[in-house]
Design a protein around this motif. Structure first.
Motif, PDB file in Angstrom:
ATOM      1  N   LYS A   1      13.277  -8.605  -2.447  1.00 38.11           N
ATOM      2  CA  LYS A   1      13.406  -7.184  -2.129  1.00 38.11           C
ATOM      3  C   LYS A   1      12.050  -6.499  -2.199  1.00 38.11           C
ATOM      4  O   LYS A   1      11.692  -5.691  -1.333  1.00 38.11           O
ATOM      5  CB  LYS A   1      14.409  -6.525  -3.080  1.00 38.11           C
ATOM      6  N   THR A   2      11.273  -6.826  -3.228  1.00 33.69           N
ATOM      7  CA  THR A   2       9.950  -6.216  -3.386  1.00 33.69           C
ATOM      8  C   THR A   2       9.046  -6.547  -2.202  1.00 33.69           C
ATOM      9  O   THR A   2       8.384  -5.664  -1.644  1.00 33.69           O
ATOM     10  CB  THR A   2       9.288  -6.707  -4.690  1.00 33.69           C
ATOM     11  N   ILE A   3       9.024  -7.811  -1.803  1.00 33.53           N
ATOM     12  CA  ILE A   3       8.113  -8.246  -0.742  1.00 33.53           C
ATOM     13  C   ILE A   3       8.496  -7.635   0.605  1.00 33.53           C
ATOM     14  O   ILE A   3       7.629  -7.129   1.339  1.00 33.53           O
ATOM     15  CB  ILE A   3       8.095  -9.783  -0.659  1.00 33.53           C
ATOM     16  N   THR A   4       9.778  -7.679   0.962  1.00 37.48           N
ATOM     17  CA  THR A   4      10.189  -7.136   2.262  1.00 37.48           C
ATOM     18  C   THR A   4       9.966  -5.625   2.313  1.00 37.48           C
ATOM     19  O   THR A   4       9.485  -5.087   3.327  1.00 37.48           O
ATOM     20  CB  THR A   4      11.659  -7.454   2.551  1.00 37.48           C
ATOM     21  N   LYS A   5      10.305  -4.942   1.224  1.00 44.16           N
ATOM     22  CA  LYS A   5      10.147  -3.486   1.174  1.00 44.16           C
ATOM     23  C   LYS A   5       8.687  -3.081   1.303  1.00 44.16           C
ATOM     24  O   LYS A   5       8.320  -2.243   2.141  1.00 44.16           O
ATOM     25  CB  LYS A   5      10.735  -2.956  -0.135  1.00 44.16           C
ATOM     26  N   THR A   6       7.840  -3.673   0.488  1.00 42.88           N
ATOM     27  CA  THR A   6       6.424  -3.305   0.454  1.00 42.88           C
ATOM     28  C   THR A   6       5.713  -3.660   1.759  1.00 42.88           C
ATOM     29  O   THR A   6       4.957  -2.860   2.311  1.00 42.88           O
ATOM     30  CB  THR A   6       5.727  -3.989  -0.737  1.00 42.88           C
ATOM     31  N   THR A   7       5.970  -4.859   2.261  1.00 41.59           N
ATOM     32  CA  THR A   7       5.271  -5.320   3.454  1.00 41.59           C
ATOM     33  C   THR A   7       5.641  -4.509   4.680  1.00 41.59           C
ATOM     34  O   THR A   7       4.796  -4.278   5.564  1.00 41.59           O
ATOM     35  CB  THR A   7       5.556  -6.813   3.700  1.00 41.59           C
ATOM     36  N   SER A   8       6.896  -4.051   4.760  1.00 40.35           N
ATOM     37  CA  SER A   8       7.320  -3.289   5.936  1.00 40.35           C
ATOM     38  C   SER A   8       6.553  -1.982   6.091  1.00 40.35           C
ATOM     39  O   SER A   8       6.369  -1.488   7.205  1.00 40.35           O
ATOM     40  CB  SER A   8       8.823  -3.006   5.876  1.00 40.35           C
ATOM     41  N   VAL A   9       6.089  -1.421   4.986  1.00 38.04           N
ATOM     42  CA  VAL A   9       5.285  -0.194   5.039  1.00 38.04           C
ATOM     43  C   VAL A   9       3.795  -0.524   5.097  1.00 38.04           C
ATOM     44  O   VAL A   9       3.027   0.147   5.786  1.00 38.04           O
ATOM     45  CB  VAL A   9       5.598   0.720   3.839  1.00 38.04           C
ATOM     46  N   ALA A  10       3.382  -1.588   4.412  1.00 37.17           N
ATOM     47  CA  ALA A  10       1.973  -1.994   4.454  1.00 37.17           C
ATOM     48  C   ALA A  10       1.549  -2.333   5.881  1.00 37.17           C
ATOM     49  O   ALA A  10       0.413  -2.044   6.290  1.00 37.17           O
ATOM     50  CB  ALA A  10       1.744  -3.182   3.525  1.00 37.17           C
ATOM     51  N   LEU A  11       2.441  -2.916   6.666  1.00 38.58           N
ATOM     52  CA  LEU A  11       2.111  -3.226   8.062  1.00 38.58           C
ATOM     53  C   LEU A  11       1.906  -1.953   8.884  1.00 38.58           C
ATOM     54  O   LEU A  11       1.074  -1.927   9.798  1.00 38.58           O
ATOM     55  CB  LEU A  11       3.214  -4.083   8.690  1.00 38.58           C
ATOM     56  N   LEU A  12       2.636  -0.896   8.553  1.00 39.91           N
ATOM     57  CA  LEU A  12       2.409   0.385   9.225  1.00 39.91           C
ATOM     58  C   LEU A  12       1.012   0.905   8.910  1.00 39.91           C
ATOM     59  O   LEU A  12       0.328   1.466   9.784  1.00 39.91           O
ATOM     60  CB  LEU A  12       3.464   1.412   8.801  1.00 39.91           C
ATOM     61  N   ALA A  13       0.573   0.720   7.676  1.00 40.10           N
ATOM     62  CA  ALA A  13      -0.790   1.122   7.300  1.00 40.10           C
ATOM     63  C   ALA A  13      -1.819   0.311   8.076  1.00 40.10           C
ATOM     64  O   ALA A  13      -2.853   0.841   8.508  1.00 40.10           O
ATOM     65  CB  ALA A  13      -0.993   0.944   5.796  1.00 40.10           C
ATOM     66  N   LEU A  14      -1.550  -0.971   8.280  1.00 37.89           N
ATOM     67  CA  LEU A  14      -2.463  -1.824   9.045  1.00 37.89           C
ATOM     68  C   LEU A  14      -2.549  -1.355  10.498  1.00 37.89           C
ATOM     69  O   LEU A  14      -3.642  -1.313  11.083  1.00 37.89           O
ATOM     70  CB  LEU A  14      -1.994  -3.274   8.976  1.00 37.89           C
ATOM     71  N   ILE A  15      -1.411  -0.988  11.080  1.00 37.35           N
ATOM     72  CA  ILE A  15      -1.408  -0.468  12.451  1.00 37.35           C
ATOM     73  C   ILE A  15      -2.232   0.814  12.531  1.00 37.35           C
ATOM     74  O   ILE A  15      -3.014   1.018  13.460  1.00 37.35           O
ATOM     75  CB  ILE A  15       0.030  -0.217  12.936  1.00 37.35           C
ATOM     76  N   ALA A  16      -2.042   1.684  11.543  1.00 33.88           N
ATOM     77  CA  ALA A  16      -2.811   2.936  11.512  1.00 33.88           C
ATOM     78  C   ALA A  16      -4.302   2.651  11.436  1.00 33.88           C
ATOM     79  O   ALA A  16      -5.113   3.326  12.086  1.00 33.88           O
ATOM     80  CB  ALA A  16      -2.362   3.792  10.323  1.00 33.88           C
ATOM     81  N   PHE A  17      -4.681   1.648  10.663  1.00 39.94           N
ATOM     82  CA  PHE A  17      -6.092   1.271  10.548  1.00 39.94           C
ATOM     83  C   PHE A  17      -6.635   0.771  11.888  1.00 39.94           C
ATOM     84  O   PHE A  17      -7.783   1.058  12.249  1.00 39.94           O
ATOM     85  CB  PHE A  17      -6.248   0.199   9.479  1.00 39.94           C
ATOM     86  N   GLN A  18      -5.801   0.047  12.618  1.00 35.71           N
ATOM     87  CA  GLN A  18      -6.217  -0.471  13.918  1.00 35.71           C
ATOM     88  C   GLN A  18      -6.381   0.632  14.958  1.00 35.71           C
ATOM     89  O   GLN A  18      -7.298   0.596  15.776  1.00 35.71           O
ATOM     90  CB  GLN A  18      -5.181  -1.477  14.440  1.00 35.71           C
TER      91      GLN A  18
END
Length: 223
Positions: free
Chosen positions: A36-53
């Motif tokens: 639960k921790t990994i799926t939850k955290t990563t789903s938002v962290a990837l949005l941050a990565l897109i924003a960085f791109q």
């Protein structure tokens, strides 16, 4: 191309959405688990990565990343984890508020023009403060610190014009406030055997993740 983004960014968004759906499927399960921790955290962290791109607005990246960190701590158990989550989410909200205020189209006059919504948000904040003061126990002060921050973020979202993709900022902010309101009820108000607990995890997560995705789209898509 999705939203006019490059293919790699579109694929990252699809991956983030897939992980968000995976978490939605398991968020109602009792207990804490690393899945639960990994799926939850990563789903938002990837949005941050897109924003960085895609964006030159580093405040958007910081806000999304801070919220991903908050998701990590909120998914764990313990007072220190909760306080860390509150700190991370508060930093994320303050970053969003600064992002709104510093946007070239921001106009503080819109706050007064939108006074009915501002009053509604103040009322929601006042109710949350009262309830959390009574119900949050040893977590009271961390929760009381957080409420004005999220309400301020919601109010400052009104400084942006309702045009183009940027019009999605206000609905995103309101979804975020709504998600936090329901989370407060789930954590501190509803009895353990209350039937609403069967649906609150799904309402909280879906409204929260959609809010984050809308923030990303608002500042990276040109309509």
């Amino acid at each position: 191309m999705m939203f006019g983004w490059p293919n790699d960014s579109a694929l990252l968004f699809i991956a983030a959405a897939f992980l968000a759906l995976c978490y939605l499927a398991i968020c109602g399960r009792p207990g804490r688990a690393w899945l639960k921790t990994i799926t939850k955290t990563t789903s938002v962290a990837l949005l941050a990565l897109i924003a960085f791109q895609l964006s030159s607005m580093m405040l958007l990246v910081v806000a999304l990343l801070a919220c991903a960190i908050g998701d990590f701590f909120l998914s764990r158990k313990g007072t220190e984890d909760f306080v860390s989550a509150v700190g991370a989410f508060s930093f994320g909200h303050l970053s969003y508020a600064a992002l709104f205020l510093l946007h070239p189209s921001a106009d503080l006059q819109r706050v007064s023009d939108g006074w009915p919504l501002v009053i509604a948000l103040f009322l929601v904040g006042a109710i949350m403060l009262y309830v959390l003061f009574l119900k949050a126990g040893p977590l009271r002060w961390a929760a009381l610190f957080y409420v004005p921050v999220v309400v301020a973020m919601g109010i400052l979202a009104t400084v942006l014009p309702p045009v183009g993709a940027i019009a999605l900022v206000l609905p995103a902010a309101l979804l975020f406030v709504f998600s936090d309101f329901i989370l407060a009820q789930e954590m501190f108000v509803l009895p353990e055997d209350h039937k609403l607990r069967k649906v609150t995890p799904y309402v909280i997560w879906s409204s929260y993740w959609i809010a984050q995705a809308l923030f990303l789209i608002s500042f990276t898509v040109v309509l």
